[in-house]
Structure formats: structure tokens, C-alpha cells
Design a protein around this motif. Structure first.
Motif, PDB file in Angstrom:
ATOM      1  N   ALA A  72       0.829  -1.198   0.000  1.00  0.00           N
ATOM      2  CA  ALA A  72       0.000   0.000   0.000  1.00  0.00           C
ATOM      3  C   ALA A  72       0.869   1.256   0.000  1.00  0.00           C
ATOM      4  N   ALA A  73       1.977   1.226   0.747  1.00  0.00           N
ATOM      5  CA  ALA A  73       2.836   2.404   0.864  1.00  0.00           C
ATOM      6  C   ALA A  73       3.493   2.774  -0.462  1.00  0.00           C
ATOM      7  N   VAL A  74       3.701   1.787  -1.345  1.00  0.00           N
ATOM      8  CA  VAL A  74       4.292   2.098  -2.650  1.00  0.00           C
ATOM      9  C   VAL A  74       3.222   2.264  -3.725  1.00  0.00           C
ATOM     10  N   GLY A  75       1.968   2.350  -3.288  1.00  0.00           N
ATOM     11  CA  GLY A  75       0.892   2.717  -4.202  1.00  0.00           C
ATOM     12  C   GLY A  75       0.227   1.596  -4.949  1.00  0.00           C
ATOM     13  N   ARG A  76       0.446   0.334  -4.534  1.00  0.00           N
ATOM     14  CA  ARG A  76      -0.157  -0.781  -5.262  1.00  0.00           C
ATOM     15  C   ARG A  76      -1.588  -1.004  -4.785  1.00  0.00           C
ATOM     16  N   ARG A  77      -2.511  -1.027  -5.714  1.00  0.00           N
ATOM     17  CA  ARG A  77      -3.904  -1.340  -5.396  1.00  0.00           C
ATOM     18  C   ARG A  77      -4.192  -2.824  -5.622  1.00  0.00           C
ATOM     19  N   SER A  78      -3.413  -3.451  -6.488  1.00  0.00           N
ATOM     20  CA  SER A  78      -3.526  -4.883  -6.732  1.00  0.00           C
ATOM     21  C   SER A  78      -2.128  -5.422  -6.943  1.00  0.00           C
ATOM     22  N   VAL A  79      -2.010  -6.743  -6.941  1.00  0.00           N
ATOM     23  CA  VAL A  79      -0.680  -7.347  -7.011  1.00  0.00           C
ATOM     24  C   VAL A  79      -0.793  -8.742  -7.621  1.00  0.00           C
ATOM     25  N   PRO A  80       0.193  -9.165  -8.452  1.00  0.00           N
ATOM     26  CA  PRO A  80       0.167 -10.521  -9.010  1.00  0.00           C
ATOM     27  C   PRO A  80       0.619 -11.541  -7.977  1.00  0.00           C
ATOM     28  N   VAL A  81      -0.202 -12.526  -7.735  1.00  0.00           N
ATOM     29  CA  VAL A  81       0.089 -13.524  -6.703  1.00  0.00           C
ATOM     30  C   VAL A  81      -0.262 -14.913  -7.206  1.00  0.00           C
ATOM     31  N   TYR A  82       0.246 -15.902  -6.486  1.00  0.00           N
ATOM     32  CA  TYR A  82      -0.259 -17.258  -6.623  1.00  0.00           C
ATOM     33  C   TYR A  82      -1.342 -17.406  -5.562  1.00  0.00           C
ATOM     34  N   ALA A  83      -2.565 -17.489  -6.013  1.00  0.00           N
ATOM     35  CA  ALA A  83      -3.686 -17.508  -5.083  1.00  0.00           C
ATOM     36  C   ALA A  83      -3.668 -18.776  -4.239  1.00  0.00           C
ATOM     37  N   ARG A  84      -4.355 -18.708  -3.120  1.00  0.00           N
ATOM     38  CA  ARG A  84      -4.454 -19.890  -2.260  1.00  0.00           C
ATOM     39  C   ARG A  84      -5.067 -21.050  -3.042  1.00  0.00           C
ATOM     40  N   PRO A  85      -4.432 -22.221  -3.049  1.00  0.00           N
ATOM     41  CA  PRO A  85      -5.021 -23.366  -3.752  1.00  0.00           C
ATOM     42  C   PRO A  85      -6.363 -23.764  -3.135  1.00  0.00           C
ATOM     43  N   ARG A  86      -7.279 -24.176  -4.001  1.00  0.00           N
ATOM     44  CA  ARG A  86      -8.578 -24.678  -3.535  1.00  0.00           C
ATOM     45  C   ARG A  86      -8.453 -26.183  -3.307  1.00  0.00           C
ATOM     46  N   VAL A  87      -8.584 -26.592  -2.061  1.00  0.00           N
ATOM     47  CA  VAL A  87      -8.421 -27.998  -1.687  1.00  0.00           C
ATOM     48  C   VAL A  87      -9.786 -28.566  -1.329  1.00  0.00           C
ATOM     49  N   MET A  88     -10.166 -29.642  -1.992  1.00  0.00           N
ATOM     50  CA  MET A  88     -11.399 -30.360  -1.652  1.00  0.00           C
ATOM     51  C   MET A  88     -11.020 -31.592  -0.840  1.00  0.00           C
ATOM     52  N   VAL A  89     -11.691 -31.768   0.289  1.00  0.00           N
ATOM     53  CA  VAL A  89     -11.390 -32.878   1.201  1.00  0.00           C
ATOM     54  C   VAL A  89     -12.597 -33.785   1.299  1.00  0.00           C
TER      55      VAL A  89
END
Length: 410
Positions: free
Chosen positions: A163-180
Motif C-alpha cells: 500500500a505504501a508504494v501505491g499498489r492497489r492490486s498485485v500478481p500472486v499465486y492464489a491460495r489453492p482450492r483444496v477439496m477434502v
């Protein structure tokens, strides 16, 4: 039987490289950064005050003392966020708030506590060093500097930096969806009455919690019975919401091991025996049109838990964009003797205690008294596994052993 290391490698070979996605800042919390982030500006972007006080020229207060105070007129009030240019000439001061830009000419800030708090003029009874309470532009981050590197998990501190460097969004590896999913005709949802020969289902709760602690988005389907078509249909339904499926039960050699029966027909799931205890029967492969990874664990609760930590957790780390390293291990002194079957690596539930008296005192590890694969109660107090190698059948009290630490929540 297959070695533990080989099965880990084979499971990891199933896992595709994660694909980055752009997420809003708050949605990215807990995800893993996919690209380096640089700052477009210096932080701070301008010289500013770190305290409420008075902006002055340090030279004007060189002679200030309690017996000979210096009194200066106050020529301006400068609040945080003030865009108007202000100057402090020799023999003048400006009242300034924390975070407000330093006026030109001033080279120090005198905290208000060191003064009489005057508004038209102010008295100083001590000198001040040049640069006192001044935050210089760029003393945190310079423009163009890398502030976060790929592979960093975005926690509160990282969120603040973004936030301090002005990013409103960011490229990430999203949390994996795990089905149990658990299987078994004998299973009953906790809270419902038990019939003859039935037990309350616990595996899916345990594995779902472990996957959540590993930083994943988890959906617990619960359990299904031992009818092959029901299992097949349930798996098909789960695939549309899953990056990986984890099942427990139905993977051994029994007549009603339905997971093995159903998935063997697919030709893309392999069932093996791994040289470990507990957790010998294992399955792994891909299912569905998108070739979704599936890892099938044994039905005994402790076997399922150990198998998750040894095989599933590294796979989930890879899906998250992290190094799929195993759990950390260390050496400790065994407090009581243990035995292990020949040719199999044992993972014994235990309590690891590190000495409070410093690094020179060796940690100790106490194995749980009940190590059966169905004996779930000892898991609640365990924080480690004692690892007994395949070629060792017994270890005496006082032996130095390998200990795997169980993970803290992500």
C-alpha cells in the motif's frame, strides 16, 4: 515397497506450476507474491517531522540553556498534508505536526515537550542537533528499489509495504482450492446419533484444518459411503471447485476399498505401498478433463495425518508458489525407548521440548504412549514426529534421534 523420498518426488511431479493472478490488495492477504515489486517513489517522499514540535535552525539554539533560554517567534503552523510552501528564516520557528513536510531553511525539530508550547512565540531551554526528529526523503526506500521479492507470503507487514508504494492490486499465486473427502459406510456426521458399528467422521475435519493451516482455501465435502457410483459422481462434482483433491479411506487391499476401485478404472491414478509406518497404502494421480491432482490417503486417522504432513503438504506448497521443502527437522534426546518394524520408516507422535536454559542444553523428545494408527487422541498434544529409519528396529532412551517439527499455522 516404495521409499518415502520416491513417493514425495512422484507426488510433486503431478503438481503443475501455479499461474499468477492479479488480486486486489486485501484479497491477496495470505497469498504468495508472483513477481518482484519496486517502488515508483522514494519513501518518505519528502523530508518530514517525526514528532509534534517546532521546526527550527539548529544554529539558532546553540546557546539555549535553562538559565539562558532562547525565545523565537512562531511564523507558521504546518499540519500533516499541508501543500503550501513554508520557509523558516534565521531567528524564526514554525510549529509542525508529525508527518508534516519540513519547511525550507529548517534543519531540526524540537519536540513540543522540550518547550513551553507557545503559539505566537516559543521558549527553548536546550540546544538541538541538526537533523533531530527529521525523517529524510528516501531514508526508508529509494525510488526504483525492490521492496518485495517473488515467493514472499503477503502478511500484514507486506500488505503495508504494498500500500505504501501505491499498489492497489498485485500478481500472486492464489491460495489453492483444496477439496477434502472421506469415504466409509460406517461414518456418521459429528452431532448425529451413532448406530451399531458406526463412528463419527473425523478425518475430513482434521485434513481440512491441516490444509487451512498450510495456507489453502479449503472445502470439506465431508464423506460418502462405499458405493462406487456415488463416489465417482461426488468426485466429478468436486472437480469444478478444486485445484487438488485429497481423500481419506478406501485405498488399501480390502474388498470395499472403493476409492481404489473407482480410480483404478481411470488409469491415471496409481496405488502403491510406501515403506513407512503409519501410512503404508497411498494413492496419487490426476482425474477429470483438467487433470486435477488427487492424493488418496489411508483411512486410519493417524495414518492420514502423517501422510498429509509428509506427502500432501509439500504438494500444497508447490501449488502456492513456494519451495516444496519438507518439514524442518532437528536432533533431540529420546526420553523413552521405541521400536519400529524392519524395512519401514516410522513417524512416531511425540512432544518436543527445547531447553529454556540456552542453546547448549539439548532438546528432548518424548514419544506418545499410544502409537496405533487408529489412536487419534495423542495427536492433539503432539508437536513433532520422532523419525526411526528403515534399518533401525529399536532405539534406547537417551538416543539422539531425528525429530520433525509439526507446522504452525501459515
Amino acid at each position: 515397497m516404495k521409499s518415502v523420498e520416491q513417493h514425495i518426488a512422484d507426488v510433486l511431479a503431478l503438481i503443475p506450476d501455479p499461474v499468477p493472478t492479479e488480486l486486489d490488495l486485501l484479497q491477496a492477504h495470505g497469498a504468495v507474491l508472483a513477481e518482484a515489486v519496486t517502488s515508483p517513489v522514494s519513501l518518505p517522499g519528502f523530508d518530514n517531522s517525526s514528532m509534534d514540535g517546532y521546526a527550527v535552525r539548529a544554529a539558532d539554539l546553540e546557546s539555549a540553556s535553562p538559565d539562558h533560554p532562547v525565545r523565537l517567534p512562531v511564523v507558521a503552523d504546518i499540519p500533516a498534508g499541508d501543500p503550501s510552501p513554508t520557509a523558516v528564516l534565521p531567528g524564526r520557528s514554525a510549529r509542525i505536526m508529525t508527518g508534516a513536510p519540513m519547511p525550507s531553511g529548517a534543519d531540526a525539530v524540537v519536540p513540543v515537550e522540550w518547550t513551553d508550547g507557545g503559539t505566537a512565540s516559543v521558549t527553548f531551554d536546550r540546544p538541538v542537533k541538526e537533523g533531530n526528529a527529521v525523517r529524510r526523503a528516501g531514508d526508508d526506500v529509494t525510488a526504483g528499489a525492490t521492496v518485495l521479492r517473488p515467493g514472499v507470503r503477503i502478511g500484514p507487514g507486506e500488505m503495508g509495504v504494498l500500500a505504501a508504494v501505491g499498489r492497489r492490486s498485485v500478481p500472486v499465486y492464489a491460495r489453492p482450492r483444496v477439496m477434502v473427502l472421506s469415504t466409509g459406510e460406517e461414518l456418521v456426521e459429528p452431532g448425529r446419533p451413532l448406530g451399531p458399528g458406526q463412528i463419527w467422521e473425523s478425518n475430513s475435519f482434521m485434513i481440512a484444518a491441516a490444509a487451512r493451516d498450510a495456507g489453502c482455501e479449503v472445502h470439506r465435502h465431508g464423506f460418502v459411503g462405499d458405493h462406487p457410483q456415488t463416489v465417482r459422481d461426488t468426485l466429478d462434482d468436486l472437480l469444478v471447485r478444486a485445484d487438488i483433491v485429497v481423500t481419506t479411506g478406501g485405498v488399501s487391499m480390502g474388498a470395499h476399498d472403493v476409492v481404489k476401485e473407482v480410480l483404478t478404472r481411470e488409469g491415471t491414478v496409481e496405488f502403491v505401498q510406501v515403506a513407512m509406518q503409519p501410512g503404508k497404502p497411498q494413492g496419487f494421480g490426476v482425474i477429470g478433463p483438467d487433470r486435477t491432482p488427487i492424493i488418496t490417503l489411508p483411512g486410519n486417522p493417524v495414518s492420514a495425518f502423517v501422510s498429509f504432513q509428509v506427502f500432501v503438504r509439500p504438494a500444497l506448497r508447490r501449488l502456492r508458489g513456494l519451495d516444496p521443502r519438507p518439514l524442518p527437522s532437528m536432533r533431540a534426546l529420546l526420553t523413552s525407548p521405541v521400536t519400529s518394524p524392519p524395512g519401514r520408516r516410522s513417524f512416531l507422535r511425540a512432544v518436543l521440548e527445547e531447553s529454556p536454559y540456552g542453546r547448549d542444553a539439548e532438546p528432548t523428545v518424548s514419544p506418545a504412549s499410544h502409537q496405533g494408527s487408529h489412536q487419534l487422541s495423542a495427536l492433539a498434544g503432539a508437536n513433532a514426529f520422532v523419525v526411526v529409519p528403515e534399518e533401525v528396529t529399536e532405539l534406547a532412551a537417551g538416543s539422539r534421534v531425528e525429530v520433525v517439527r509439526l507446522p504452525e499455522p501459515a
